[in-house]
Design an enzyme around this catalytic site. Structure first.
Site, mmCIF file in Angstrom:
data_model
loop_
_atom_site.group_PDB
_atom_site.id
_atom_site.type_symbol
_atom_site.label_atom_id
_atom_site.label_comp_id
_atom_site.label_asym_id
_atom_site.label_seq_id
_atom_site.Cartn_x
_atom_site.Cartn_y
_atom_site.Cartn_z
ATOM 1 N N THR A 20 -17.848 -13.866 -42.616
ATOM 2 C CA THR A 20 -17.668 -14.104 -41.188
ATOM 3 C C THR A 20 -17.952 -12.831 -40.385
ATOM 4 O O THR A 20 -18.484 -12.881 -39.288
ATOM 5 C CB THR A 20 -16.222 -14.559 -40.892
ATOM 6 O OG1 THR A 20 -15.866 -15.614 -41.788
ATOM 7 C CG2 THR A 20 -16.081 -15.047 -39.470
ATOM 8 N N ARG A 24 -17.207 -7.644 -47.125
ATOM 9 C CA ARG A 24 -15.874 -7.136 -47.443
ATOM 10 C C ARG A 24 -15.578 -7.345 -48.912
ATOM 11 O O ARG A 24 -15.801 -8.427 -49.446
ATOM 12 C CB ARG A 24 -14.806 -7.854 -46.614
ATOM 13 C CG ARG A 24 -14.922 -7.517 -45.160
ATOM 14 C CD ARG A 24 -13.797 -8.109 -44.350
ATOM 15 N NE ARG A 24 -14.190 -8.033 -42.947
ATOM 16 C CZ ARG A 24 -13.478 -8.500 -41.946
ATOM 17 N NH1 ARG A 24 -12.319 -9.071 -42.187
ATOM 18 N NH2 ARG A 24 -13.921 -8.388 -40.707
ATOM 19 N N SER A 119 -11.379 -4.675 -41.124
ATOM 20 C CA SER A 119 -10.637 -5.224 -39.995
ATOM 21 C C SER A 119 -9.143 -5.400 -40.252
ATOM 22 O O SER A 119 -8.452 -4.448 -40.559
ATOM 23 C CB SER A 119 -11.291 -6.531 -39.576
ATOM 24 O OG SER A 119 -10.710 -6.994 -38.401
ATOM 25 N N HIS A 120 -8.671 -6.652 -40.200
ATOM 26 C CA HIS A 120 -7.235 -6.916 -40.319
ATOM 27 C C HIS A 120 -6.764 -6.900 -41.776
ATOM 28 O O HIS A 120 -5.570 -7.019 -42.035
ATOM 29 C CB HIS A 120 -6.923 -8.274 -39.704
ATOM 30 C CG HIS A 120 -7.666 -9.391 -40.370
ATOM 31 N ND1 HIS A 120 -9.022 -9.543 -40.230
ATOM 32 C CD2 HIS A 120 -7.262 -10.364 -41.209
ATOM 33 C CE1 HIS A 120 -9.414 -10.577 -40.949
ATOM 34 N NE2 HIS A 120 -8.368 -11.095 -41.550
ATOM 35 N N LYS A 132 -20.333 -3.353 -41.842
ATOM 36 C CA LYS A 132 -20.920 -4.363 -40.973
ATOM 37 C C LYS A 132 -22.019 -3.707 -40.150
ATOM 38 O O LYS A 132 -21.865 -2.578 -39.695
ATOM 39 C CB LYS A 132 -19.802 -4.867 -40.054
ATOM 40 C CG LYS A 132 -20.221 -5.924 -39.086
ATOM 41 C CD LYS A 132 -18.998 -6.547 -38.426
ATOM 42 C CE LYS A 132 -18.656 -5.846 -37.155
ATOM 43 N NZ LYS A 132 -17.941 -6.690 -36.203
ATOM 44 N N ASP A 283 -5.470 -4.804 -34.225
ATOM 45 C CA ASP A 283 -5.672 -4.830 -35.672
ATOM 46 C C ASP A 283 -6.356 -3.565 -36.192
ATOM 47 O O ASP A 283 -6.566 -2.610 -35.446
ATOM 48 C CB ASP A 283 -6.467 -6.081 -36.073
ATOM 49 C CG ASP A 283 -7.932 -5.974 -35.709
ATOM 50 O OD1 ASP A 283 -8.258 -5.281 -34.726
ATOM 51 O OD2 ASP A 283 -8.764 -6.584 -36.410
ATOM 52 N N ASP A 285 -9.358 -2.531 -36.947
ATOM 53 C CA ASP A 285 -10.527 -1.933 -36.299
ATOM 54 C C ASP A 285 -10.515 -2.104 -34.778
ATOM 55 O O ASP A 285 -11.498 -1.794 -34.112
ATOM 56 C CB ASP A 285 -11.821 -2.504 -36.888
ATOM 57 C CG ASP A 285 -11.961 -3.997 -36.665
ATOM 58 O OD1 ASP A 285 -10.931 -4.685 -36.528
ATOM 59 O OD2 ASP A 285 -13.101 -4.491 -36.618
ATOM 60 N N ASP A 287 -10.300 -4.776 -32.719
ATOM 61 C CA ASP A 287 -10.926 -5.854 -31.949
ATOM 62 C C ASP A 287 -9.992 -7.049 -31.704
ATOM 63 O O ASP A 287 -10.321 -7.926 -30.912
ATOM 64 C CB ASP A 287 -12.260 -6.301 -32.571
ATOM 65 C CG ASP A 287 -12.141 -6.707 -34.023
ATOM 66 O OD1 ASP A 287 -11.013 -6.691 -34.561
ATOM 67 O OD2 ASP A 287 -13.186 -7.036 -34.629
ATOM 68 N N ARG A 288 -8.835 -7.065 -32.365
ATOM 69 C CA ARG A 288 -7.898 -8.175 -32.127
ATOM 70 C C ARG A 288 -6.726 -7.732 -31.258
ATOM 71 O O ARG A 288 -6.408 -6.540 -31.218
ATOM 72 C CB ARG A 288 -7.312 -8.670 -33.441
ATOM 73 C CG ARG A 288 -8.330 -9.260 -34.370
ATOM 74 C CD ARG A 288 -7.633 -9.880 -35.556
ATOM 75 N NE ARG A 288 -8.625 -10.448 -36.454
ATOM 76 C CZ ARG A 288 -8.373 -11.394 -37.334
ATOM 77 N NH1 ARG A 288 -7.151 -11.871 -37.465
ATOM 78 N NH2 ARG A 288 -9.328 -11.866 -38.100
ATOM 79 N N THR A 351 -16.934 -20.198 -35.904
ATOM 80 C CA THR A 351 -16.060 -19.038 -36.053
ATOM 81 C C THR A 351 -16.856 -17.752 -36.284
ATOM 82 O O THR A 351 -17.811 -17.746 -37.055
ATOM 83 C CB THR A 351 -15.114 -19.285 -37.245
ATOM 84 O OG1 THR A 351 -14.243 -20.362 -36.896
ATOM 85 C CG2 THR A 351 -14.295 -18.061 -37.576
ATOM 86 N N LYS A 383 -15.202 -8.690 -29.874
ATOM 87 C CA LYS A 383 -13.894 -8.908 -29.284
ATOM 88 C C LYS A 383 -13.253 -7.536 -29.127
ATOM 89 O O LYS A 383 -13.627 -6.586 -29.810
ATOM 90 C CB LYS A 383 -13.062 -9.853 -30.132
ATOM 91 C CG LYS A 383 -12.874 -9.484 -31.592
ATOM 92 C CD LYS A 383 -12.210 -10.648 -32.313
ATOM 93 C CE LYS A 383 -11.907 -10.348 -33.768
ATOM 94 N NZ LYS A 383 -13.061 -10.599 -34.646
ATOM 95 N N ARG A 503 -7.696 -22.423 -43.998
ATOM 96 C CA ARG A 503 -7.130 -22.395 -42.653
ATOM 97 C C ARG A 503 -7.087 -23.825 -42.135
ATOM 98 O O ARG A 503 -8.096 -24.523 -42.134
ATOM 99 C CB ARG A 503 -7.962 -21.519 -41.730
ATOM 100 C CG ARG A 503 -8.120 -20.093 -42.219
ATOM 101 C CD ARG A 503 -8.456 -19.153 -41.075
ATOM 102 N NE ARG A 503 -8.986 -17.879 -41.516
ATOM 103 C CZ ARG A 503 -8.272 -16.901 -42.076
ATOM 104 N NH1 ARG A 503 -6.980 -17.069 -42.274
ATOM 105 N NH2 ARG A 503 -8.844 -15.773 -42.438
HETATM 106 C C1 VG1 Z 1 -11.390 -14.529 -39.403
HETATM 107 C C2 VG1 Z 1 -11.078 -15.287 -38.132
HETATM 108 C C3 VG1 Z 1 -12.277 -15.272 -37.210
HETATM 109 C C4 VG1 Z 1 -12.695 -13.813 -36.951
HETATM 110 C C5 VG1 Z 1 -12.923 -13.092 -38.254
HETATM 111 C C6 VG1 Z 1 -13.201 -11.621 -38.072
HETATM 112 O O1 VG1 Z 1 -12.450 -15.159 -40.082
HETATM 113 O O2 VG1 Z 1 -10.682 -16.605 -38.412
HETATM 114 O O3 VG1 Z 1 -11.969 -15.933 -36.024
HETATM 115 O O4 VG1 Z 1 -13.863 -13.768 -36.185
HETATM 116 O O5 VG1 Z 1 -11.769 -13.194 -39.084
HETATM 117 O O6 VG1 Z 1 -12.165 -10.985 -37.405
HETATM 118 P P1 VG1 Z 1 -12.209 -16.158 -41.342
HETATM 119 O O7 VG1 Z 1 -13.572 -16.504 -41.819
HETATM 120 O O8 VG1 Z 1 -11.392 -15.376 -42.311
HETATM 121 O O9 VG1 Z 1 -11.439 -17.317 -40.789
HETATM 122 V V1 VG1 Z 1 -11.887 -9.344 -37.680
HETATM 123 O O10 VG1 Z 1 -10.834 -8.771 -36.576
HETATM 124 O O11 VG1 Z 1 -11.284 -9.453 -39.271
HETATM 125 O O12 VG1 Z 1 -13.369 -8.635 -37.689
HETATM 126 CO CO CO Z 2 -10.792 -6.789 -36.486
#
Ligand code: VG1
Ligand code: CO
Length: 548
Positions: A20, A24, A119-120, A132, A283, A285, A287-288, A351, A383, A503
């Site tokens: 997504t 990772r 990221s998170h 990325k 989060d 990085d 962006d959240r 997504t 974001k 999810r």
């Molecule tokens: C998740 C979220 C998605 C978001 C992505 C990256 O993806 O659901 O909405 O864009 O993380 O966010 P997934 O495929 O795990 O549902 V971040 O802040 O981790 O770059």
């Molecule tokens: Co993030």
């Protein structure tokens, strides 16, 4: 001096397909010889096809500071020099938030940027790492590009590097190695200047001066320095407003994921009688964003809708109104109603932020959001957590109402989308695949069936055609639309690094001023969704790990 370019023979690794949001994996996977190098060289090989001579181009390099960040940045600097880039913009200390990298790419006209982050996801030698590539518009590479990169990873035979550029990334300044100029740049400057252009800092300063108190939880991740500078130094928030403000390689041992479960400390502060008026967290990085009022949680879909509602009046950047609003498919429909009321365009995308890029570039939408605590606008192509916090502060400063008040007024005006996402983490990968395949087979027969107290009117596997470039994305999540406007959505995560995560998203819209209990309202949908999925049977699980 011209550095000697070393061609290192290598072989493809399996599984380097970006998910997504980038590639990772477990940190140790990335630490294997040639793993990161293959991924980076594959990016360079793909973008060279359209960019031509890298000597004319700039590349931005930064990361979220997690374990292996600095080593990875050094590897990339050496490779970028060997690949002949004209200029590298390297974040000071290797630290730069994802939205700040996006801002730097845009403001300085770079060809693109490499962001080191998962990221998170948790960080550390036994946790996660990621990389990325963002393109010249500042946004994540779109799917055709990530697919081409993946194909490269499957046929790569060598990568280019130099012995070692030995750049001191802890000192701002410029050095030159061969034809490449390497600038170590301030991590905050471009981003903070941009924020000042977008928002009315004076108005927010007056809010803090009036005694308004907030806590910003940086979760020991990248936004600490940004929040400290903007909130405490520039906007006059009290010292100590920013907590967990020092970026740590393991985020203090926690998931830097700003939700009710992983930011429980912050939630507790806001529940205290002497707690602040406003709470926010970002989060890994940056962006959240998580938005909290006193004993009050703002669901991300509502946050998007509320920002869209107030943007024109409260935020100078949107003085002329919004062109449109976009949300990802599983995100609640709250923003759709605001768009309709404002008479502006509305888009529903798969997504992942990469799908918003072309809409933003074409000027079709101005504000975008996802249910996963992601909100942003056309100021960058990611974001942006700190932006969302400043947007909320602007609205609170403009209205001089509490978080709960503005949200309740919104529900009175538009009705409320009761909404939850249930995450079932660490499911066996094969079982998850079989479960989704079984559900997919049922799709054609679901129309007209009773579900969650209503009837299914549409059951499909979401597919999307980009209205600008016509590119398509299929199998983006199974959705059930019901006669009463409710929805249930099922998809597997594309950001995890071990096992699978299901999810499950449920939503019910009511014109009831938002006073009902969300668990109670959603229970029938949730139960029927689990049954339809045969969740227990396939996974042995019934309860989610995280509900947001
Ligand atoms: C998740 C979220 C998605 C978001 C992505 C990256 O993806 O659901 O909405 O864009 O993380 O966010 P997934 O495929 O795990 O549902 V971040 O802040 O981790 O770059
Ligand atoms: Co993030």
């Amino acid at each position: 001096m011209k550095p000697e370019i070393i061609k290192v023979p290598t072989k493809p690794f399996e599984g380097q397909r970006p998910g997504t949001s980038g590639l990772r994996k477990k940190t140790r996977v990335f630490m294997q010889p040639n793993y990161l190098e293959n991924a980076v060289q594959s990016v360079f090989n793909v973008i060279r096809e359209t960019a031509g001579d890298f000597g004319q181009h700039m590349l931005v390099i930064g990361g979220d500071g997690r374990y292996y960040n600095r080593e990875a940045i050094k590897i990339i600097i050496n490779m970028a020099v060997a690949n002949g880039f004209g200029k590298l913009l390297v974040a000071h200390g290797g630290l730069m938030s994802t939205p700040a990298v996006s801002a730097v790419i845009r403001r300085r006209g770079a060809l693109g940027g490499l962001i080191l982050s998962a990221s998170h996801n948790a960080g550390g030698i036994d946790e996660d790492f990621g990389v990325k590539y963002n393109i010249h518009n500042g946004g994540p590479a779109p799917e055709p590009v990530t697919e081409a990169i993946y194909e490269q990873t499957q046929k790569i035979t060598e990568y280019l590097t130099i012995s070692d550029a030995n750049v001191d990334i802890d000192r701002e300044g410029s050095t030159r190695i061969g034809q490449t100029q390497i600038d170590v740049i301030n991590s905050l400057k471009d981003y903070c200047e941009l924020m000042e252009e977008l928002f009315d800092f004076e108005s927010i300063r007056r809010l803090f001066a009036s005694g308004f108190r907030m806590t910003f939880d940086a979760m020991h991740a990248i936004t600490g320095p940004y929040a400290h500078h903007l909130l405490e130094e520039r906007l006059g928030a009290a010292p100590g407003t920013v907590v967990k403000g020092t970026p740590l390689p393991d985020f203090g041992g926690h998931h830097p994921d700003p939700n009710l479960v992983y930011a429980a400390d912050l939630v507790a502060r806001l529940a205290d009688d002497n707690g602040p008026d406003f709470g926010a967290a970002c989060d890994g990085d940056g962006d959240r964003n998580l938005i909290l009022g006193r004993r009050f949680f703002v669901s991300p879909g509502d946050s998007l809708a509320l920002i869209a509602e107030h943007a024109k009046d409260a935020i100078p950047a949107f003085r002329d109104g919004l062109a449109g609003v976009a949300r990802s498919m599983p995100t609640s429909t709250a923003a759709d109603r605001v768009a309709q009321e404002l008479g502006i365009k509305f888009y529903e995308t798969p997504t992942g932020w990469k799908f918003f890029g072309s809409l933003l570039d074409a000027g079709l939408c101005t504000i975008c959001g996802e249910e996963s605590f992601g909100t942003g606008s056309n100021h960058v192509r990611e974001k942006d957590g700190v932006w969302a916090v400043l947007a909320w502060l602007s609205i609170l400063a403009h209205t001089r109402k509490s978080v709960e008040q503005v949200m309740r007024e919104h529900w009175r005006r538009f009705g409320r989308s009761y909404y939850q996402r249930h995450d079932f983490e660490g499911i066996d990968t094969d079982a998850a695949a079989r479960m989704i395949a079984a559900l997919r087979e049922k799709i054609p027969g679901l129309n007209g069936k009773d579900f969650g107290g209503s009837k299914i009117t549409t059951a499909d596997d979401f597919s999307y055609t980009d209205p600008v470039d016509g590119s398509t994305a299929t199998k983006q999540g199974i959705r059930l639309l019901l006669a009463d406007g409710s929805r249930a959505v099922f998809r597997l995560s594309g950001t995890g690094t071990s096992g699978a995560t299901l999810r499950l998203y449920v939503e019910r819209y009511l014109r009831d001023e938002g006073v009902s209990d969300v668990n109670q309202i959603l229970a029938p949908l949730l139960n029927d969704a689990k049954d339809l999925l045969r969740l227990k049977e396939f996974t042995g699980r019934d309860k989610a790990n995280v509900v947001t």
